[in-house]
Scaffold this motif. Structure first.
Motif, mmCIF file in Angstrom:
data_model
loop_
_atom_site.group_PDB
_atom_site.id
_atom_site.type_symbol
_atom_site.label_atom_id
_atom_site.label_comp_id
_atom_site.label_asym_id
_atom_site.label_seq_id
_atom_site.Cartn_x
_atom_site.Cartn_y
_atom_site.Cartn_z
ATOM 1 N N VAL A 226 0.863 -1.183 0.000
ATOM 2 C CA VAL A 226 0.000 0.000 0.000
ATOM 3 C C VAL A 226 0.898 1.231 0.000
ATOM 4 O O VAL A 226 1.797 1.346 0.835
ATOM 5 C CB VAL A 226 -0.941 0.015 1.222
ATOM 6 C CG1 VAL A 226 -1.691 1.343 1.312
ATOM 7 C CG2 VAL A 226 -1.930 -1.144 1.142
ATOM 8 N N LEU A 227 0.665 2.119 -0.941
ATOM 9 C CA LEU A 227 1.460 3.340 -1.085
ATOM 10 C C LEU A 227 0.656 4.524 -0.569
ATOM 11 O O LEU A 227 -0.460 4.774 -1.025
ATOM 12 C CB LEU A 227 1.819 3.547 -2.554
ATOM 13 C CG LEU A 227 2.672 4.774 -2.904
ATOM 14 C CD1 LEU A 227 4.052 4.670 -2.249
ATOM 15 C CD2 LEU A 227 2.804 4.905 -4.419
ATOM 16 N N LEU A 228 1.227 5.239 0.373
ATOM 17 C CA LEU A 228 0.545 6.366 1.005
ATOM 18 C C LEU A 228 1.303 7.651 0.674
ATOM 19 O O LEU A 228 2.494 7.785 0.966
ATOM 20 C CB LEU A 228 0.498 6.144 2.519
ATOM 21 C CG LEU A 228 -0.190 7.164 3.413
ATOM 22 C CD1 LEU A 228 -1.615 7.422 2.956
ATOM 23 C CD2 LEU A 228 -0.186 6.670 4.858
ATOM 24 N N MET A 229 0.598 8.609 0.038
ATOM 25 C CA MET A 229 1.223 9.851 -0.395
ATOM 26 C C MET A 229 0.409 11.044 0.091
ATOM 27 O O MET A 229 -0.804 10.983 0.184
ATOM 28 C CB MET A 229 1.313 9.916 -1.931
ATOM 29 C CG MET A 229 2.197 8.876 -2.553
ATOM 30 S SD MET A 229 2.041 8.874 -4.364
ATOM 31 C CE MET A 229 2.383 10.589 -4.758
ATOM 32 N N GLY A 230 1.120 12.154 0.327
ATOM 33 C CA GLY A 230 0.435 13.380 0.732
ATOM 34 C C GLY A 230 0.986 14.598 0.040
ATOM 35 O O GLY A 230 0.916 15.697 0.574
ATOM 36 N N SER A 342 3.059 -1.124 -6.211
ATOM 37 C CA SER A 342 2.002 -1.128 -5.192
ATOM 38 C C SER A 342 0.714 -1.758 -5.710
ATOM 39 O O SER A 342 0.501 -1.916 -6.914
ATOM 40 C CB SER A 342 1.736 0.307 -4.729
ATOM 41 O OG SER A 342 2.903 0.880 -4.188
ATOM 42 N N ASP A 343 -0.162 -2.086 -4.764
ATOM 43 C CA ASP A 343 -1.478 -2.644 -5.085
ATOM 44 C C ASP A 343 -2.597 -1.637 -4.875
ATOM 45 O O ASP A 343 -3.644 -1.737 -5.505
ATOM 46 C CB ASP A 343 -1.740 -3.885 -4.239
ATOM 47 C CG ASP A 343 -0.745 -4.992 -4.520
ATOM 48 O OD1 ASP A 343 -0.824 -5.590 -5.604
ATOM 49 O OD2 ASP A 343 0.138 -5.230 -3.666
ATOM 50 N N VAL A 344 -2.375 -0.672 -3.982
ATOM 51 C CA VAL A 344 -3.367 0.374 -3.701
ATOM 52 C C VAL A 344 -2.611 1.659 -3.395
ATOM 53 O O VAL A 344 -1.564 1.638 -2.733
ATOM 54 C CB VAL A 344 -4.271 0.007 -2.502
ATOM 55 C CG1 VAL A 344 -5.166 1.190 -2.110
ATOM 56 C CG2 VAL A 344 -5.131 -1.209 -2.820
ATOM 57 N N LEU A 345 -3.143 2.779 -3.860
ATOM 58 C CA LEU A 345 -2.607 4.097 -3.544
ATOM 59 C C LEU A 345 -3.578 4.828 -2.630
ATOM 60 O O LEU A 345 -4.792 4.812 -2.864
ATOM 61 C CB LEU A 345 -2.395 4.912 -4.825
ATOM 62 C CG LEU A 345 -2.032 6.392 -4.645
ATOM 63 C CD1 LEU A 345 -0.662 6.536 -3.983
ATOM 64 C CD2 LEU A 345 -2.069 7.124 -5.976
ATOM 65 N N GLY A 361 -2.939 1.588 -13.870
ATOM 66 C CA GLY A 361 -4.000 0.701 -13.380
ATOM 67 C C GLY A 361 -4.006 0.506 -11.880
ATOM 68 O O GLY A 361 -4.315 -0.587 -11.395
ATOM 69 N N LEU A 362 -3.709 1.560 -11.123
ATOM 70 C CA LEU A 362 -3.588 1.454 -9.671
ATOM 71 C C LEU A 362 -4.836 1.997 -8.976
ATOM 72 O O LEU A 362 -5.151 3.187 -9.098
ATOM 73 C CB LEU A 362 -2.357 2.232 -9.198
ATOM 74 C CG LEU A 362 -2.029 2.191 -7.706
ATOM 75 C CD1 LEU A 362 -1.730 0.761 -7.254
ATOM 76 C CD2 LEU A 362 -0.831 3.093 -7.403
ATOM 77 N N PRO A 363 -5.584 1.158 -8.248
ATOM 78 C CA PRO A 363 -6.741 1.645 -7.488
ATOM 79 C C PRO A 363 -6.320 2.709 -6.471
ATOM 80 O O PRO A 363 -5.223 2.647 -5.918
ATOM 81 C CB PRO A 363 -7.257 0.387 -6.783
ATOM 82 C CG PRO A 363 -6.739 -0.752 -7.600
ATOM 83 C CD PRO A 363 -5.407 -0.295 -8.115
ATOM 84 N N ILE A 364 -7.220 3.668 -6.203
ATOM 85 C CA ILE A 364 -6.846 4.785 -5.353
ATOM 86 C C ILE A 364 -7.917 5.079 -4.310
ATOM 87 O O ILE A 364 -9.117 5.083 -4.613
ATOM 88 C CB ILE A 364 -6.561 6.042 -6.214
ATOM 89 C CG1 ILE A 364 -6.096 7.215 -5.364
ATOM 90 C CG2 ILE A 364 -7.771 6.428 -7.049
ATOM 91 C CD1 ILE A 364 -5.532 8.378 -6.176
ATOM 92 N N MET A 365 -7.469 5.292 -3.087
ATOM 93 C CA MET A 365 -8.326 5.746 -1.998
ATOM 94 C C MET A 365 -8.004 7.222 -1.757
ATOM 95 O O MET A 365 -6.876 7.564 -1.389
ATOM 96 C CB MET A 365 -8.070 4.933 -0.723
ATOM 97 C CG MET A 365 -8.702 5.522 0.544
ATOM 98 S SD MET A 365 -10.507 5.583 0.490
ATOM 99 C CE MET A 365 -10.907 3.834 0.641
#
Length: 447
Positions: A226-230, A342-345, A361-365
């Protein structure tokens, strides 16, 4: 093929405008060898008050969303747009014209909403004075909503990223259909390269390429990432990593949580110093004052029956617990590789980040947005069905964990993202503008 002198009109009000200009500039250099490009902020350089203080004003207001929201919506009205455009043209056009002329460009491209009216007028007057055309194009760097100052029917062509922007351009700017080009958002060349190599990440070939990228980044080949960005400042991240860690512990999912902290060194150090084993057992211990509330953590359930029973339960938990790690990073320049790995951003609703995720093709929250200009980006993701929006860290963690535990859901989100990705947008825009500009130059030289 001749090179071109390209002048981009942009401003550092957020990172997206500069990133779009840089991505387009790179494509001009690739497809038109010998080309050069310059980024110019004519508002800060040659504007009048209050526009001259655009960058510091934006930096202040973006930290106060309610104030920004009020200003955005007041300024996004037809009467105020008319009067502010007339005022800006009257007060600043001559200085802007002189500034643009000093660069002697072959073509001018605006990637900022405040750099259309007066700069366009300046280019028309330069064309008349020189007796040769100086074409002006606009590349709209928003996905789902856009300020009225973007749109002018006098532009040569306007490149847009979505059908919703097309409708706004026609309604607010009366831009004719033949000038509107649905191109997608220009993103970095590296994403086009990665997207071609990756293909569909849900296929065997896609998974093999993802594995090779993980190996190159020294990341685990097994388990989820899981990739977390701000953003560059690493904002809006503080409580999410611990919520994710606790949720993945409960659901027993093997995950590596990568946190891109950007220039937020304080956040990165706190994540490095965090006692994650204590988080796992429900007891968070930071070496200094914490901003992570303990309410985010669910204590491990220990059965009654004395110390011996508690010890046995703890040992059983250790044996069956998931492998979860947190990897806090500073500012990275190869975010394309991390997105492929990653699998989710998880990120704020910046248009560039959304477009980059879709390209691979990366799903994003989505976790937050700047009122006004970024609201439509949330709608774009939800309507395109490749992500979701949550603000509460606990809800973010629960939904992301549910995606990771449901391969069919993750596959559906990824395929939807890929359908809406436009990894070659920057190349296509540059070729369209470049070919048009060369034709004008050839006609002029022939005369």
């Amino acid at each position: 093929m001749k090179g071109l002198k390209v002048l981009f009109l942009s401003s550092d009000t957020g990172g997206g405008h500069r990133a779009s200009a840089e991505s387009l500039g790179r494509q001009f250099q690739i497809h038109y060898p010998g080309s050069s490009y310059t980024l110019l902020d004519v508002v800060s350089e040659d504007g009048c008050q209050p526009y001259k203080k655009l960058v510091p004003a934006y930096q202040h207001l973006s930290q106060h969303p309610r104030r920004w929201n009020l200003l955005y919506h007041i300024s996004n009205s037809r009467p105020l747009d008319f009067f502010s455009s007339a005022y800006f043209d009257y007060m600043c056009e001559e200085r802007i014209r002189k500034r643009i002329r000093s660069h002697d460009p072959d073509v001018v491209i605006s990637v900022h909403p405040l750099m259309n009216g007066a700069p366009q007028a300046a280019c028309r007057r330069i064309s008349a004075e020189n007796g040769r055309p100086l074409p002006f194009f606009t590349v709209v760097t928003d996905l789902g909503s856009a300020h009225c100052t973007w749109f002018s029917k006098k532009v040569e062509k306007m490149f847009i990223a979505s059908e919703k922007i097309r409708r706004i351009a026609k309604a607010r700017g009366r831009v004719p259909d033949e000038k509107l080009i649905l191109s997608g958002l220009p993103i970095r060349h590296e994403f086009a390269v990665r997207a071609k190599r990756l293909g569909d990440r849900t296929t065997d070939g896609g998974r093999r390429y993802q594995r090779s990228v993980r190996l190159a980044l020294d990341l685990p080949c097994e388990g989820k990432i899981v990739l977390l960005m701000g953003g560059g400042e690493g904002v809006s991240l503080e409580n999410i990593p611990t919520a994710l860690f606790s949720q993945f512990c409960q659901d027993r999912i093997n995950v590596t949580i990568i946190v891109i902290c950007g220039r937020n060194a304080r956040l990165r150090q706190r994540l490095l110093d965090c006692d994650w084993d204590s988080v796992r057992s429900g007891l968070l211990k930071f070496p200094a004052r914490t901003f992570f509330p303990s309410s985010l953590f669910v204590p491990a359930k220990i059965s009654a029956g004395g110390a011996g029973a508690a010890s046995n339960t703890t040992e059983a938990f250790k044996e069956s617990r998931a492998e979860i790690s947190v990897l806090p990073l500073g500012f990275v320049t190869n975010i394309d590789a991390y997105m492929v790995a990653s699998d989710v951003l998880i990120s704020k609703a910046g248009p560039g980040t959304i477009a980059e995720a879709a390209a691979v093709g990366l799903p994003i929250m989505l976790t937050s947005y700047l009122p006004g200009q970024e609201e439509g980006n949330v709608d774009f993701v939800l309507e395109s069905k490749f992500g979701s929006y949550q603000e509460d860290p606990t809800q973010i963690a629960r939904e992301v964990s549910s995606w990771l535990g449901d391969p069919d859901k993750l596959c559906s989100l990824s395929k939807a993202a890929k359908r809406h990705g436009t990894p070659r947008a920057a190349a296509n825009i540059a070729i369209d503008i470049g070919d048009s500009t060369l034709r004008w130059k050839e006609i002029q030289e022939a005369e």
